[in-house]
Scaffold this active site. Structure first.
Site, PDB file in Angstrom:
ATOM      1  N   GLU A  67      36.449  44.754  32.831  1.00 11.17           N
ATOM      2  CA  GLU A  67      34.675  44.408  33.228  1.00 11.17           C
ATOM      3  C   GLU A  67      34.898  42.647  33.869  1.00 11.17           C
ATOM      4  O   GLU A  67      34.513  42.412  35.219  1.00 11.17           O
ATOM      5  CB  GLU A  67      33.365  44.593  32.364  1.00 11.17           C
ATOM      6  CG  GLU A  67      32.345  44.075  32.587  1.00 11.17           C
ATOM      7  CD  GLU A  67      31.732  44.958  33.510  1.00 11.17           C
ATOM      8  OE1 GLU A  67      32.356  46.153  33.738  1.00 11.17           O
ATOM      9  OE2 GLU A  67      31.035  44.468  34.521  1.00 11.17           O
ATOM     10  N   HIS A 108      36.841  42.181  37.180  1.00 13.55           N
ATOM     11  CA  HIS A 108      36.206  42.427  37.780  1.00 13.55           C
ATOM     12  C   HIS A 108      35.230  41.419  38.196  1.00 13.55           C
ATOM     13  O   HIS A 108      35.103  41.396  39.439  1.00 13.55           O
ATOM     14  CB  HIS A 108      35.580  44.050  37.530  1.00 13.55           C
ATOM     15  CG  HIS A 108      34.650  43.938  39.306  1.00 13.55           C
ATOM     16  ND1 HIS A 108      35.421  44.204  40.321  1.00 13.55           N
ATOM     17  CD2 HIS A 108      33.539  44.642  39.439  1.00 13.55           C
ATOM     18  CE1 HIS A 108      34.581  45.086  41.106  1.00 13.55           C
ATOM     19  NE2 HIS A 108      33.701  44.997  40.112  1.00 13.55           N
ATOM     20  N   HIS A 136      26.448  50.075  45.009  1.00 20.99           N
ATOM     21  CA  HIS A 136      27.771  48.976  44.467  1.00 20.99           C
ATOM     22  C   HIS A 136      28.975  49.392  46.074  1.00 20.99           C
ATOM     23  O   HIS A 136      29.180  49.219  45.756  1.00 20.99           O
ATOM     24  CB  HIS A 136      27.737  49.188  42.683  1.00 20.99           C
ATOM     25  CG  HIS A 136      28.421  47.707  42.733  1.00 20.99           C
ATOM     26  ND1 HIS A 136      27.742  46.862  43.509  1.00 20.99           N
ATOM     27  CD2 HIS A 136      29.157  48.008  41.187  1.00 20.99           C
ATOM     28  CE1 HIS A 136      28.637  44.899  42.716  1.00 20.99           C
ATOM     29  NE2 HIS A 136      29.512  46.503  42.024  1.00 20.99           N
TER      30      HIS A 136
END
Lengths: 257, 81
Positions: free
Chosen positions: A72, A75, A137
């Site tokens: 996460e 990213h 997104h």
């Protein structure tokens, strides 16, 4: 030409961010950090024992899973860098003189889009993987890439001297193709964010049907309300089958028609 | 629908390659990207959503978008015959 070089770099980085985002999502790491923009309140994933203990105490329902959290955060780091590049492009576009044909609307439009993308990234976490948010997104990421590419072509000297002729119908057809692609990407994202990709284990039929029983209303309910944790999907397997039946039908139809 | 439109676009680009070969290159890029994406998509379903293939499918979508932006930019900035 610094503008075009940064633009090109941004395109490459955007591709990386998009694939990283897909990787985070598909390896179920989307909730690897329960908060945003930090991870358990920190800039870097907690790894020292006292950090992990403090994190687990602060977020009792989300024990630290370092593997997921790192995916996460990587990213987020790459995405932030992309945001920075886009901001630099926008600032550069202001400095140009009236003689050069640097676009201004596009770079600043990109700033708006990328800020929105950041917010969507936040809501992905805070709204617990709500399909509509995760889909938006994904679409936002693709839009960022598309705008970066358009900006590059408008500005780069090779593309600027494109003196060729084109038949009138080509414009409309090209525009239509892009629109169809956008719809297709939406359908793909909606399938994935609703965990319906495996509902049709066979191809091209779906569970043996050419047109499986479908429930359009339920499948395309865009807003299920808050707060619901969407990880691993909230629809039961039958609903999911109908769901994907609908999606796959739409896509099979598009492929075989 | 998508397949129909993409095929039509490919054909028009290919035929227009007679006047300028750059259109032909674009038609081939389009063909390649579409074939890749369809193959990946089928693989995702048939092999039960393996992680690398699914991520690649996402990347394939991004690639398709780049190709279509290229084709659109070329079409819209070209002179109308």
């Amino acid at each position: 030409m610094a503008f075009s070089r940064i633009n090109l770099l941004a395109i490459g980085l955007a591709l990386v961010v998009i694939m990283l985002g897909a990787f985070v999502r598909l390896s179920d790491a989307g909730l690897g950090c329960p908060d945003w923009p930090g991870c358990y309140g920190q800039l870097v994933v907690p790894n020292a024992p006292h950090e992990i203990a403090a994190a687990n105490q602060a977020f009792p329902d989300n024990a630290v899973d370092a593997g997921k959290a790192w995916k996460e955060m990587v990213h987020r780091y790459f995405a932030s860098t992309l945001g920075l590049l886009i901001l630099i492009m926008a600032l550069l576009s202001l400095r140009r003189t009236a003689l050069s044909r640097a676009p201004r609307l596009l770079p600043w439009g990109l700033v708006v889009v990328v800020v929105l993308q950041g917010l969507l990234g936040m809501w992905t976490v805070t709204l617990l993987l709500k399909p509509l948010v995760v889909t938006a997104h994904l679409l936002g990421g693709m839009t960022t890439l598309a705008l970066l590419a358009w900006c590059f072509m408008r500005h780069h000297r090779v593309a600027r001297h494109w003196h060729v002729a084109a038949p009138g119908g080509l414009r409309a057809l090209a525009g239509l193709a892009l629109f169809c692609l956008a719809v297709q990407v939406f359908l793909g994202a909606w399938t994935s964010t609703n965990y319906a990709a495996v509902a049709c284990p066979d191809f091209p039929t779906c569970q043996g049907f050419w047109w499986p029983p479908t429930n359009f209303g339920k499948a395309f309910t865009l807003w299920h309300g808050l707060p619901i944790n969407y990880e691993h999907g909230i629809l039961d397997s039958v609903a999911r089958a109908r769901f994907t039946g609908r999606i796959v039908w739409a896509r099979s139809w598009s492929r075989w028609s | 629908m998508v397949a129909l439109v993409m095929t039509a676009l490919f054909v028009v680009l290919w035929r227009h390659g007679g006047t300028d070969e750059r259109w032909r290159y674009m038609s081939l890029m389009l063909l390649g990207a579409v074939v890749l994406q369809v193959t990946l998509g089928i693989s995702v379903v048939v092999f039960g959503v393996p992680l690398p293939v699914a991520v690649a499918h996402n990347g394939g979508a991004a690639l398709l978008i780049l190709v279509l932006i290229l084709v659109n930019h070329a079409s819209w900035s070209a002179q109308q015959v």
